[in-house]
Design a protein around this motif. Structure first.
Motif, short mmCIF file in Angstrom:
data_model
loop_
_atom_site.label_atom_id
_atom_site.label_comp_id
_atom_site.label_asym_id
_atom_site.label_seq_id
_atom_site.Cartn_x
_atom_site.Cartn_y
_atom_site.Cartn_z
N SER A 144 62.46 75.39 -17.78
CA SER A 144 61.79 75.43 -19.09
C SER A 144 60.39 75.99 -18.94
O SER A 144 59.70 75.71 -17.96
N VAL A 145 59.96 76.74 -19.95
CA VAL A 145 58.61 77.29 -19.99
C VAL A 145 57.90 76.72 -21.21
O VAL A 145 58.52 76.51 -22.26
N SER A 146 56.61 76.46 -21.08
CA SER A 146 55.87 75.77 -22.14
C SER A 146 55.74 76.62 -23.40
O SER A 146 55.92 76.13 -24.51
N ASN A 147 55.42 77.89 -23.25
CA ASN A 147 55.27 78.77 -24.41
C ASN A 147 55.45 80.21 -23.96
O ASN A 147 55.36 80.53 -22.76
N VAL A 148 55.73 81.07 -24.92
CA VAL A 148 56.05 82.47 -24.63
C VAL A 148 54.90 83.35 -25.09
O VAL A 148 54.45 83.26 -26.24
N ILE A 149 54.41 84.19 -24.17
CA ILE A 149 53.37 85.16 -24.49
C ILE A 149 53.86 86.52 -24.00
O ILE A 149 54.17 86.70 -22.82
N GLY A 150 53.93 87.48 -24.89
CA GLY A 150 54.37 88.81 -24.50
C GLY A 150 55.86 88.85 -24.20
O GLY A 150 56.68 88.17 -24.85
N SER A 151 56.25 89.62 -23.20
CA SER A 151 57.65 89.80 -22.82
C SER A 151 57.94 88.96 -21.58
O SER A 151 57.50 89.28 -20.47
N MET A 152 58.71 87.88 -21.79
CA MET A 152 58.98 86.94 -20.70
C MET A 152 60.48 86.80 -20.46
O MET A 152 61.28 86.86 -21.40
N LYS A 162 70.93 85.17 -4.72
CA LYS A 162 71.59 85.93 -5.79
C LYS A 162 71.17 85.40 -7.16
O LYS A 162 70.97 84.20 -7.34
N ARG A 163 71.05 86.31 -8.12
CA ARG A 163 70.75 85.92 -9.49
C ARG A 163 72.01 85.33 -10.12
O ARG A 163 73.05 85.97 -10.17
N VAL A 164 71.88 84.11 -10.60
CA VAL A 164 73.05 83.46 -11.21
C VAL A 164 72.82 83.18 -12.69
O VAL A 164 73.70 82.65 -13.37
N GLY A 165 71.65 83.53 -13.21
CA GLY A 165 71.37 83.34 -14.62
C GLY A 165 70.09 84.05 -15.01
O GLY A 165 69.14 84.10 -14.23
N GLU A 166 70.06 84.63 -16.21
CA GLU A 166 68.89 85.35 -16.67
C GLU A 166 68.83 85.31 -18.19
O GLU A 166 69.86 85.38 -18.86
N LYS A 167 67.60 85.15 -18.71
CA LYS A 167 67.44 85.06 -20.16
C LYS A 167 66.10 85.64 -20.58
O LYS A 167 65.06 85.32 -19.99
N THR A 168 66.12 86.49 -21.61
CA THR A 168 64.89 87.00 -22.22
C THR A 168 64.43 86.03 -23.29
O THR A 168 65.21 85.62 -24.15
N LEU A 169 63.16 85.64 -23.23
CA LEU A 169 62.63 84.62 -24.13
C LEU A 169 62.00 85.26 -25.35
O LEU A 169 61.52 86.40 -25.31
N VAL A 171 59.32 84.41 -28.86
CA VAL A 171 58.25 83.55 -29.34
C VAL A 171 58.78 82.51 -30.32
O VAL A 171 58.25 81.40 -30.44
N GLU A 172 59.87 82.82 -31.02
CA GLU A 172 60.41 81.92 -32.03
C GLU A 172 61.09 80.69 -31.44
O GLU A 172 61.31 79.70 -32.14
N GLU A 173 61.44 80.73 -30.18
CA GLU A 173 62.14 79.60 -29.57
C GLU A 173 61.21 78.40 -29.45
O GLU A 173 60.09 78.51 -28.94
N LYS A 174 61.70 77.24 -29.91
CA LYS A 174 60.89 76.02 -29.82
C LYS A 174 60.88 75.45 -28.40
O LYS A 174 59.88 74.90 -27.95
N SER A 175 62.00 75.56 -27.71
CA SER A 175 62.09 75.05 -26.34
C SER A 175 62.71 76.13 -25.45
O SER A 175 63.90 76.04 -25.09
#
Length: 286
Positions: A144-152, A162-169, A171-175
């Motif tokens: 979890s990340v506290s807040n989104v700034i820019g492109s995260m 190995k990468r097993v999961g990836e998600k673009t965040l 700003v509208e997401e609450k959590s």
């Protein structure tokens, strides 16, 4: 080992973006200083969000110690100072350790002048169930990340790299978070990576332990205890033998004197017995 990029700086605006993991070893240094004139007053403010109310967390007057203004709120006893008096230029405090709820905006004022603004972004990892289970069982990992700034982006990397999961965040997401379902325990160390502007900003490790596996250090500790116990027993036996030998040497140091005493005592006993058995000798002696 935690590794993270500490800051992104806008020199003209004196604005920084800092990234910290929510672990027991993370620290945040709030540094505010003046290269020129001395100031009579300094103050640090904090707000969990740009639109929320500002709170004064530390202040100082020149030639006076820094005062913590937490009063039992978010930081409790984790906000500390150097203990020095405010010299009119350097106004520094620390948050130790950093927790997830410390995220937000920090601003430093020297008198009425805004000198420093820090955007703090925190990241934490959790597992369900959190208690140790056997190898092969599954666990749900959440980053979890506290807040989104820019492109995260958030990325989970398993013990094999190995990468097993990836998600673009957004700003509208609450959590904003990234969840990995059915992650197998015992697969080494997992890492959650926070990317901002396509650059890795923070690596947060998650160490999984198998309840049936024993740490090598445990075997080392047991071995040290056994060796120390063996040495103590050997030392006790050696001291006992030395003590017995010393006593025997002492009793046998003057054998002639001992023999002479025994002989004299025997002669006296024979003489007394003869005296008692012969009435003439007894009368004469009387």
């Amino acid at each position: 080992m935690e590794t993270f990029f500490t800051q992104v700086t806008d020199i003209l605006l004196k604005r920084y973006t800092l990234y910290r993991p929510s672990t027991g070893h993370s620290e945040l240094h709030l540094v505010c200083y003046s290269n020129g004139r001395n100031y009579s007053r300094a103050e640090w403010f904090w707000s969990p969000h740009h639109l929320q109310q500002w709170k004064s967390i530390a202040s100082a007057e020149r030639s006076q110690p820094i005062i913590i203004n937490v009063n039992g709120s978010n930081f409790v006893n984790r906000l500390v100072t150097s203990g020095k008096l405010f010299d009119g230029k350097d106004f520094n405090v620390r948050i130790v350790p950093v927790v997830f709820q410390d995220a937000g905006v920090y601003t430093c004022y020297l008198e009425q002048n805004l000198f420093r603004t820090i955007d703090l972004i925190t990241v934490k990892v959790t597992a369900e169930p959190s208690d140790a289970v056997t190898e092969g069982d599954n666990v749900t990992l959440t980053c979890s990340v506290s807040n989104v700034i820019g492109s995260m982006r958030l990325v989970w990397i398993n013990g094999d790299g190995k990468r097993v999961g990836e998600k673009t965040l957004t700003v509208e997401e609450k959590s904003p978070s990234l969840v990995i379902q059915k992650a197998e325990r015992g697969r080494g160390n997992w890492k959650c990576v926070l990317f901002d502007q396509h650059l890795p900003r923070l690596f947060v490790p998650y160490y999984q332990k198998d309840s049936r596996s024993l740490d090598i250090s445990s075997f080392t500790d047991i071995r040290i205890i056994i060796v120390l116990g063996y040495l103590v027993i050997k030392l006790a036996v050696a001291l006992g033998l030395i003590c017995c030998s010393w006593r025997m040497n002492r009793s046998c140091r003057n054998p002639r004197e001992v023999t002479g005493n025994v002989t004299n005592n025997s002669n006296e006993a024979v003489a007394m017995q003869t005296l008692n058995s012969d009435p003439d000798l007894r009368d004469q002696n009387e």
